[in-house]
Design a protein around this motif. Structure first.
Motif, PDB file in Angstrom:
ATOM      1  N   GLY A 141      -3.894  -4.792  -5.812  1.00 30.67           N
ATOM      2  CA  GLY A 141      -4.867  -5.877  -5.905  1.00 30.67           C
ATOM      3  C   GLY A 141      -4.251  -7.232  -5.609  1.00 30.67           C
ATOM      4  O   GLY A 141      -4.820  -8.045  -4.876  1.00 30.67           O
ATOM      5  N   MET A 142      -3.085  -7.470  -6.157  1.00 35.60           N
ATOM      6  CA  MET A 142      -2.390  -8.727  -5.872  1.00 35.60           C
ATOM      7  C   MET A 142      -1.997  -8.812  -4.401  1.00 35.60           C
ATOM      8  O   MET A 142      -2.062  -9.876  -3.785  1.00 35.60           O
ATOM      9  N   GLY A 143      -1.594  -7.677  -3.838  1.00 35.01           N
ATOM     10  CA  GLY A 143      -1.249  -7.658  -2.418  1.00 35.01           C
ATOM     11  C   GLY A 143      -2.438  -7.986  -1.538  1.00 35.01           C
ATOM     12  O   GLY A 143      -2.320  -8.718  -0.551  1.00 35.01           O
ATOM     13  N   LEU A 144      -3.607  -7.457  -1.895  1.00 37.74           N
ATOM     14  CA  LEU A 144      -4.810  -7.756  -1.119  1.00 37.74           C
ATOM     15  C   LEU A 144      -5.201  -9.225  -1.237  1.00 37.74           C
ATOM     16  O   LEU A 144      -5.647  -9.839  -0.266  1.00 37.74           O
ATOM     17  N   LEU A 145      -5.022  -9.789  -2.433  1.00 35.25           N
ATOM     18  CA  LEU A 145      -5.278 -11.221  -2.587  1.00 35.25           C
ATOM     19  C   LEU A 145      -4.338 -12.043  -1.711  1.00 35.25           C
ATOM     20  O   LEU A 145      -4.762 -12.980  -1.025  1.00 35.25           O
ATOM     21  N   LEU A 146      -3.061 -11.690  -1.728  1.00 38.09           N
ATOM     22  CA  LEU A 146      -2.098 -12.415  -0.892  1.00 38.09           C
ATOM     23  C   LEU A 146      -2.385 -12.214   0.591  1.00 38.09           C
ATOM     24  O   LEU A 146      -2.210 -13.131   1.392  1.00 38.09           O
ATOM     25  N   LEU A 178      -2.287   2.384 -13.319  1.00 33.15           N
ATOM     26  CA  LEU A 178      -2.741   1.014 -13.560  1.00 33.15           C
ATOM     27  C   LEU A 178      -1.829  -0.030 -12.931  1.00 33.15           C
ATOM     28  O   LEU A 178      -2.301  -0.933 -12.232  1.00 33.15           O
ATOM     29  N   MET A 179      -0.539   0.062 -13.141  1.00 36.59           N
ATOM     30  CA  MET A 179       0.386  -0.933 -12.583  1.00 36.59           C
ATOM     31  C   MET A 179       0.383  -0.918 -11.051  1.00 36.59           C
ATOM     32  O   MET A 179       0.306  -1.990 -10.437  1.00 36.59           O
ATOM     33  N   PRO A 180       0.424   0.255 -10.415  1.00 37.99           N
ATOM     34  CA  PRO A 180       0.323   0.236  -8.951  1.00 37.99           C
ATOM     35  C   PRO A 180      -1.006  -0.337  -8.447  1.00 37.99           C
ATOM     36  O   PRO A 180      -1.039  -1.016  -7.418  1.00 37.99           O
ATOM     37  N   LEU A 181      -2.106  -0.110  -9.177  1.00 42.19           N
ATOM     38  CA  LEU A 181      -3.390  -0.687  -8.764  1.00 42.19           C
ATOM     39  C   LEU A 181      -3.376  -2.208  -8.867  1.00 42.19           C
ATOM     40  O   LEU A 181      -3.891  -2.904  -7.979  1.00 42.19           O
ATOM     41  N   VAL A 215       0.842  -1.204   0.000  1.00 44.18           N
ATOM     42  CA  VAL A 215       0.000   0.000   0.000  1.00 44.18           C
ATOM     43  C   VAL A 215       0.875   1.251   0.000  1.00 44.18           C
ATOM     44  O   VAL A 215       0.582   2.230  -0.694  1.00 44.18           O
ATOM     45  N   GLY A 216       1.974   1.224   0.751  1.00 44.73           N
ATOM     46  CA  GLY A 216       2.906   2.359   0.758  1.00 44.73           C
ATOM     47  C   GLY A 216       3.511   2.600  -0.613  1.00 44.73           C
ATOM     48  O   GLY A 216       3.639   3.746  -1.071  1.00 44.73           O
ATOM     49  N   ALA A 217       3.879   1.522  -1.303  1.00 42.43           N
ATOM     50  CA  ALA A 217       4.430   1.657  -2.655  1.00 42.43           C
ATOM     51  C   ALA A 217       3.382   2.215  -3.613  1.00 42.43           C
ATOM     52  O   ALA A 217       3.693   3.040  -4.485  1.00 42.43           O
ATOM     53  N   PHE A 218       2.142   1.789  -3.438  1.00 46.09           N
ATOM     54  CA  PHE A 218       1.071   2.325  -4.285  1.00 46.09           C
ATOM     55  C   PHE A 218       0.896   3.824  -4.056  1.00 46.09           C
ATOM     56  O   PHE A 218       0.797   4.599  -5.009  1.00 46.09           O
ATOM     57  N   LEU A 219       0.858   4.229  -2.797  1.00 46.57           N
ATOM     58  CA  LEU A 219       0.702   5.654  -2.507  1.00 46.57           C
ATOM     59  C   LEU A 219       1.883   6.462  -3.041  1.00 46.57           C
ATOM     60  O   LEU A 219       1.697   7.547  -3.613  1.00 46.57           O
ATOM     61  N   LEU A 220       3.077   5.951  -2.878  1.00 43.96           N
ATOM     62  CA  LEU A 220       4.255   6.642  -3.390  1.00 43.96           C
ATOM     63  C   LEU A 220       4.213   6.775  -4.914  1.00 43.96           C
ATOM     64  O   LEU A 220       4.477   7.846  -5.465  1.00 43.96           O
ATOM     65  N   ALA A 221       3.856   5.686  -5.584  1.00 45.72           N
ATOM     66  CA  ALA A 221       3.774   5.723  -7.046  1.00 45.72           C
ATOM     67  C   ALA A 221       2.673   6.673  -7.500  1.00 45.72           C
ATOM     68  O   ALA A 221       2.851   7.427  -8.467  1.00 45.72           O
TER      69      ALA A 221
END
Length: 108
Positions: free
Chosen positions: A68-73, A61-64, A35-41
């Protein structure tokens, strides 16, 4: 195989499963990193690409997908955590039932 081998392996399993909380914290920390990487990106790439909608979508798109993959994991990790906790509960109940004398047994 001796009965001692079975009880020893059960003890080892129980000791290992007692550490499942540590693994759960690792899963939550991993989700925090994602989530931190997504916010930074998003904060760095999105302002540069606000001139057109396709450029903004491409920037996010790529950060989303990553989130999404992170939430699945995260969901998989929490599911495994709950399965392990259930196994710990079952092992404890079986130990308690083994240590209690059955109703048919009476001490003289």
């Amino acid at each position: 195989m001796c009965p001692d081998d079975t009880s020893t392996s059960t003890d080892k399993i129980e000791d290992r499963l007692e550490q499942v909380g540590r693994y759960s914290r690792f899963v939550k920390a991993g989700l925090g990193v994602i989530v931190g990487a997504f916010l930074l990106a998003t904060l760095t790439l999105l302002p540069e690409n606000l001139d057109s909608v396709p450029a903004a979508v491409d920037a996010v798109l790529m950060p989303l997908i990553f989130v999404g993959m992170g939430l699945l994991l995260f969901g998989i990790g929490m599911h495994l955590h709950l399965m392990h906790l259930n196994l710990i509960r079952q092992l404890r109940q079986s130990r308690e039932s083994e240590s209690e004398p059955s109703e048919g047994e009476h001490d003289p």
